[in-house]
Design an enzyme around this catalytic site. Structure first.
Site, PDB file in Angstrom:
ATOM      1  CB  CYS A   1      -0.617   2.589   4.016  1.00 11.38           C
ATOM      2  SG  CYS A   1      -2.110   1.888   3.308  1.00 11.38           S
ATOM      3  CG  ASP A   2       3.157   1.307   4.380  1.00  8.95           C
ATOM      4  OD1 ASP A   2       2.677   1.769   5.427  1.00  8.95           O
ATOM      5  OD2 ASP A   2       2.966   0.137   3.998  1.00  8.95           O
TER       6      ASP A   2
ATOM      7  CB  CYS B   1      -0.924  -0.009   1.222  1.00  9.75           C
ATOM      8  SG  CYS B   1      -1.953   1.472   1.338  1.00  9.75           S
TER       9      CYS B   1
END
Ligand code: NAP
Length: 313
Positions: free
Chosen positions: A141-142, A138
């Site tokens: 997200c990261d 992701c």
């Protein structure tokens, strides 16, 4: 823990992605008592996507914003949403459709499976041990953890290319590792890759292993044409090689194809009356937000036909 209110709902929907929430909007608006069960965050994979550019009416919206709009829309028409992880489903002889979760057992007249799919792992050494320490599925997200670092995206489809472009906001360089000599992604995304001076495609190559002690340090790559092995130093690797359907709980209740996708009609109906399948979890060609929403709309109509048959209309 009691989550399902102990009652028999009209409709239970497993999965709060675009397909599930679209179905909930139609069912709720038709006056059906509707429960949506989600195991992670509402929105499904969409909620973890940065920019959505091809959902009609919203030329520029983030996945999180669109997911929240779907959720609010479903709630407005009376849908209830609970968090639970469904383990099994069944079709009872009395017509009740049952979903058994980790926390509660849910009963309804009709069950809609909209559980979508989850990122497929590479299955190479280092992937599991370095997950969360440089191995990610992701970028939204990261990605921010990799400011001014070099990273890799594995895959050649829309996801890999779109997320590689997103990662250029943070990373000093993004390497796309693709097993062939041509990308699968749509032309508009391919053009952006060609035009970007910090995105480079490593053609005809697969990841053999992910190296690193406490965090990702490098990828060992194999050129599938020459057989040559090379080492690519990167701090992060984002895996986008497709998805596997989330159908582990279906058992032998419904027919699945060899990859685990549910064999259902475009109107959501399955061979089991009162059980429907919607969105990415259904075997179909196009996996888009718009097509998942279309599935939800079609299944909304199928649900009403099913209730008519139960009610003798
Ligand atoms: P995908 O289209 O299935 O692409 C997967 C990519 O990974 C392919 O390039 C494939 O290579 C490669 N691959 C598969 N297995 C591999 C392996 N074991 N090792 C190395 N490479 C491997 O998956 P996706 O990109 O996640 O997209 C899924 C669906 O969502 C698609 O229908 C896509 O159009 C849609 N989507 C749309 C958008 C958008 O409209 N903006 C964004 C994201 C996703 P090959 O090309 O050689 O098969």
């Amino acid at each position: 823990m009691r989550k399902g209110d102990g009652c028999v709902y009209d409709v239970i929907i497993i999965g709060a992605g675009p397909g599930g929430l679209a179905t909930a909007i139609y069912a709720g608006r038709a006056g059906r008592r509707t429960l949506v069960i989600e195991r992670e965050v509402p929105g499904g994979l969409v909620a973890t996507t940065d920019a959505i550019e091809n959902y009609p009416g919203f030329p520029e919206i983030t996945g999180a914003e669109l997911a929240e709009a779907f959720r609010e829309h479903a709630l407005r028409f009376g849908a209830e949403i609970v968090m639970d992880d469904i383990q099994s489903i069944s079709a009872e002889a009395d017509g009740t459709r049952v979903a058994v979760g980790a926390d509660d057992t849910y009963r309804a007249k009709a069950l809609v499976i909209a559980s979508g799919s989850a990122p497929r792992p590479l299955g190479v050494p280092g992937e599991d041990t370095l997950r969360g320490r440089g191995v990610s599925y992701c970028a939204t997200c990261d990605g921010a953890f990799f400011r001014d670092r070099e990273v890799a995206c594995v895959g050649g489809g829309d996801s890999a290319v779109q997320e590689a472009l997103f990662l250029t906001r943070f990373a000093s360089k993004v390497h796309i590792i693709h097993r062939r000599d041509a990308l699968r992604a749509v032309e508009v995304l391919q053009r952006r890759v060609r035009d970007h001076d910090r995105v480079e495609v490593v053609w005809d190559s697969v990841v053999e292993s992910i190296e690193g002690e406490s965090a990702v340090e490098a990828l060992m790559l194999k050129n599938v044409q020459s057989g040559d092995i090379s080492r690519l130093p990167v701090s992060g690797v984002f895996v986008y090689i497709g998805n596997d359907p989330a159908t582990g709980f279906v058992g032998d209740v419904l027919p699945l194809d060899e990859e685990g996708y549910i064999l259902a009609e475009e109107d959501g109906t399955t061979p089991v009356p009162g059980i429907f399948a919607v969105g990415d979890v259904r075997q179909k060609g196009q996996k888009q937000i718009a097509t998942a929403v279309g599935d939800g709309a079609a299944t909304g109509r199928s649900l009403e036909l099913y209730f008519d048959s139960l009610e003798g209309a």
